[in-house]
Design a protein around this motif. Structure first.
Motif, short mmCIF file in Angstrom:
data_model
loop_
_atom_site.label_atom_id
_atom_site.label_comp_id
_atom_site.label_asym_id
_atom_site.label_seq_id
_atom_site.Cartn_x
_atom_site.Cartn_y
_atom_site.Cartn_z
N LYS A 1 0.84 -1.20 0.00
CA LYS A 1 0.00 0.00 0.00
C LYS A 1 0.87 1.25 0.00
CE LYS A 1 -3.25 2.39 3.09
NZ LYS A 1 -4.07 2.23 4.30
N TRP A 2 0.54 2.18 -0.89
CA TRP A 2 1.26 3.46 -0.95
C TRP A 2 0.29 4.58 -0.60
CZ3 TRP A 2 0.87 7.94 -3.95
CH2 TRP A 2 1.97 8.82 -3.86
N GLU A 3 0.72 5.47 0.23
CA GLU A 3 -0.13 6.59 0.67
C GLU A 3 0.45 7.92 0.24
OE1 GLU A 3 -2.36 5.31 4.83
OE2 GLU A 3 -0.65 6.70 4.88
N CYS B 1 4.71 10.97 1.85
CA CYS B 1 4.06 9.85 1.17
C CYS B 1 4.95 8.63 1.33
CB CYS B 1 3.88 10.16 -0.32
SG CYS B 1 5.41 10.60 -1.18
N TRP C 1 5.30 3.92 1.25
CA TRP C 1 4.76 2.57 1.39
C TRP C 1 4.47 2.29 2.86
CZ3 TRP C 1 3.41 0.63 -3.10
CH2 TRP C 1 4.14 0.97 -4.24
N THR C 2 3.33 1.63 3.10
CA THR C 2 2.92 1.43 4.51
C THR C 2 2.41 0.02 4.75
OG1 THR C 2 0.68 2.18 4.07
CG2 THR C 2 2.25 3.85 4.73
N ARG D 1 0.17 11.77 1.40
CA ARG D 1 -0.35 12.60 2.49
C ARG D 1 -0.26 14.08 2.15
NH1 ARG D 1 1.90 7.85 4.79
NH2 ARG D 1 3.96 8.82 4.69
#
Lengths: 474, 474
Positions: B99-101, B251, B253-254, B103
């Motif tokens: 998952k990439w976020e 931003c 990867w999480t 922000r």
């Protein structure tokens, strides 16, 4: 403030007044001047000074919100540019106004259809965070009919679609939705105000612009949605009338600021104290680089005067280029000029401001013109005609900053840009240099050069004379 | 990962393979089916289901970045919509991916020309704040020639202008600048990477999209500038080669996330286990509502199958609509489907994905087609022709998520949208519903309905057969 409507409807035409006939000789432009103007016109079409100036302002200064640190940079830039272009005199005149700052702005739909909305705080809005149901109104009149208190705890949303037009007349209502809508929302008790942008594009860039709350009302956060976001919110409200939006604005008034009108003059040879005034406004909104609004006006008028200054002989009258301060938040530079020069109306032969982008100029008109000067207006129109400019009596207005001085009695001219696309860009992040057509800009410079030169060479006046002196006060 | 190039050049055509001739009978489509398809085509042109589905997804779910809370809402939406449309079976299949976020993201020019720049972090970029001089490269090759270490303490800026084309071929290089540019910048020692958006518009909306750093390299913040901002930065660098930019990205990867391919089926009457697969991808980038990319593909294919389901009789084969998960960050849904159905290639008669917007379909092609099936492809082309669709052998490709399964051996078709305007909107905030022409969308639905129905009614196969089985693994 009797001129307040000007703030929100700068395009409303001022009436062309046929002043009382006098015994004056008809104003005439000598044949030699007409011949020189035709040469000037053709030289301007092949010259890129207008582009170079517009590029320089939009690139080197960039966005220049009145009162921001870029305001001071713009004032310094304008003085340096006028000197570099060879103007005979360059000076500044102070313009003091309340400073409004935009710090951040977000909006989002809450609940099961959560999503962000693209929004821009209206200039003059207070900050604040409001999360509330939204009530949609198809137009301003519908909101104005809302009963007092009926919108308590709600966000009013005026979803009026502005119409596209060559002369931009759709903005009369578009700007009313922005100017008068927030006060109408307060009167109905709303906690915040949203509007569909006063624009004609379909991009996710909201159109900002000044609003002003009526005296005695407590301001509420007020912002514009981009057109696709207004569409989206209208669809969501149709699905669920209880749809809630969270609007968070950090912005507001922060005290006074003093900027400057920057003025350059090509000094007249035989009547140096008489002035043909042309110009644009130096400030811009902050999201774009203010290319069409109004670096183009600065570029067009600086270039036109520079080309006149390069003629073998100075014209009879002085050509004065004014880069007005803070037009966007209430014609502050225009009012300051009118006040500072209140006793000099008759020395201002005629005024014209370029503040409607850089589309090709298609129309010419003039106002406050004495009957004895109408022939000279026709002579100017004849030299403009090969540029595709038609004389359109009754069509034009005194644009923006020259409005206060025109209302005080100065004769004015209108060189009307094709504004069909103007409100695609106006007051948005998309107002950038790439939107300007260099050929159209050169045509604009040619038209302004022809006008200013011929007005400066006219034998006789155009009718500038004081009236309504109280209009020059604030 | 041998399919890696697919991630960055999904439009690269896969070769149309003429498989070894067999003794098979020629595949033929019965005359009755051709007549029904012509009626279906005309009904689809007058039907608004495609629009209704596209509107529903873009409005009710809105932006749906893979792995975001809206991803789960989109999966629920797709199941509910397939059921509401009357599909016989609806199910999901899991798709797990990193998952990439995103922000926050800002960029600004520092120093005497201070101004903000409109920027979008590239998907896969790490966060970070870099304030450094910028070195401009006209294209990716120029950056790739930079010596190792030569960009230490600098921001690399690739200012490549992507070209507009009906078939979108300009994106081959545009997406390489995004996919390979950041790694090239790391190799030259750069502290951050900026690129002119891989797009063809002139708006202040930057184009995001996935990038991936080569193994062994330490990722650096990487972002795209909108076209006007790239113009501006290039001008500022020409004025002052020491121009500095501050890029601040939050931003990254999480961890892993599990989404789902959502699948609906109109069950075939006589060969229910054989499948004609059509679909689009359910995820989108986050700035817009993913209307052309790819709510339209979902709307087109759900509507086409729904119209087939409304015929008096079910077709012979099943029509399967797949709403693929997370196409944008690496065809994750497509790879998952290929892996989950690795043993079923021969049961998949033929595949087609709509993932190039909602412009009118102008071309038809197919690949992995057996020689004995070429006549049936021609029969389908003949029924498409009245829609303005030309048979263009060798022109097409297996779009996006069907690529992995096509590479594994499944026959595929291409129904090529006019993408002249696609990269004005692709991966930007401007990808919203208003950009879709309802008539063009109905033409798209008609083409997909004709194709899927005729493929489902064909007597005989199209050539799907396993090859390169390792391609279905990750």
């Amino acid at each position: 403030m009797r001129l307040a409507p000007l703030l929100f409807a700068p395009l409303l035409p001022l009436l062309l007044l046929a002043l009382p006939a006098t015994a004056a000789q008809p104003t005439r432009i000598p044949d030699a001047a007409l011949a020189t103007a035709a040469q000037l016109r053709d030289r301007a079409l092949a010259d890129d000074t207008g582009w170079a100036v517009t590029e320089s302002l939009t690139t080197e200064v960039g966005p220049r919100l009145a009162g921001s640190e870029a305001d001071a940079r713009a004032v310094a830039w304008a003085q340096a540019k006028l000197r570099a272009l060879g103007f005979d005199k360059v000076w500044t005149e102070p313009v003091t106004f309340p400073k409004w700052e935009r710090r951040s702005e977000t909006a989002e739909v809450l609940g099961p259809h959560a999503q962000k909305l693209a929004v821009a705080a209206l200039g003059g809005s207070p900050g604040g965070i409001v999360a509330a149901p939204v009530v949609r109104f198809a137009d301003l009149e519908a909101l104005e009919r809302a009963a007092p208190g009926s919108l308590a705890g709600k966000i009013a949303f005026v979803d009026y679609r502005m119409q596209r037009a060559q002369d931009g007349h759709g903005y009369r209502m578009g700007s009313r939705v922005r100017g008068a809508g927030p006060s109408a929302a307060v009167r109905a008790g709303a906690a915040a105000y949203l509007m569909r942008s006063a624009g004609t594009d379909s991009h996710r860039v909201a159109h900002t612009g000044i609003t002003r709350f009526a005296d005695g009302l407590t301001p509420i956060p007020a912002a514009a949605l981009s057109a696709p976001d207004a569409d989206q919110l209208a669809r969501l409200l149709a699905l669920d009338p209880a749809t809630q939006v969270r609007l968070a604005l950090d912005c507001g008034w922060t005290g006074d600021y003093t900027s400057h009108n920057v003025i350059g003059e090509i000094t007249g040879a035989s009547r140096p104290d008489e002035v043909v005034l042309i110009g644009g406004h130096l400030d811009s909104w902050d999201a774009g680089t203010g290319a069409i609004d109004d670096a183009a006006g600065i570029g067009i008028t600086m270039a036109a005067a520079k080309l006149i200054g390069e003629l073998p002989q100075r014209p009879a009258r002085s050509i004065r280029v004014v880069a007005f301060a803070n037009e966007e938040q209430g014609l502050h530079g225009g009012f300051a000029y009118a006040k500072a020069h209140a006793g000099e109306i008759a020395q201002h032969a005629i005024l014209a401001e370029s503040d409607f982008g850089a589309g090709r100029i298609y129309g010419f008109d003039a106002g406050n013109i004495a009957a004895h000067a109408s022939g000279a207006i026709g002579q100017i129109a004849a030299v403009l005609e090969p540029l595709g400019v038609a004389w359109l009596p009754g069509k034009g207005d005194a644009e923006s900053d020259i409005g206060p001085y025109a209302q005080a009695g100065a004769a004015w001219a209108w060189l009307g840009h094709d504004g069909s696309d103007y409100f695609d860009l106006h007051h948005t992040a998309d107002d950038t240099l790439d939107k300007i057509d260099p050929q159209a800009l050169a045509q604009n410079v040619a038209a302004y050069a022809v006008f200013a030169y011929l007005a400066a060479q006219a034998d006789g006046d155009f009718g500038s004379a004081p009236r309504m002196p109280e209009a020059t006060g604030r």
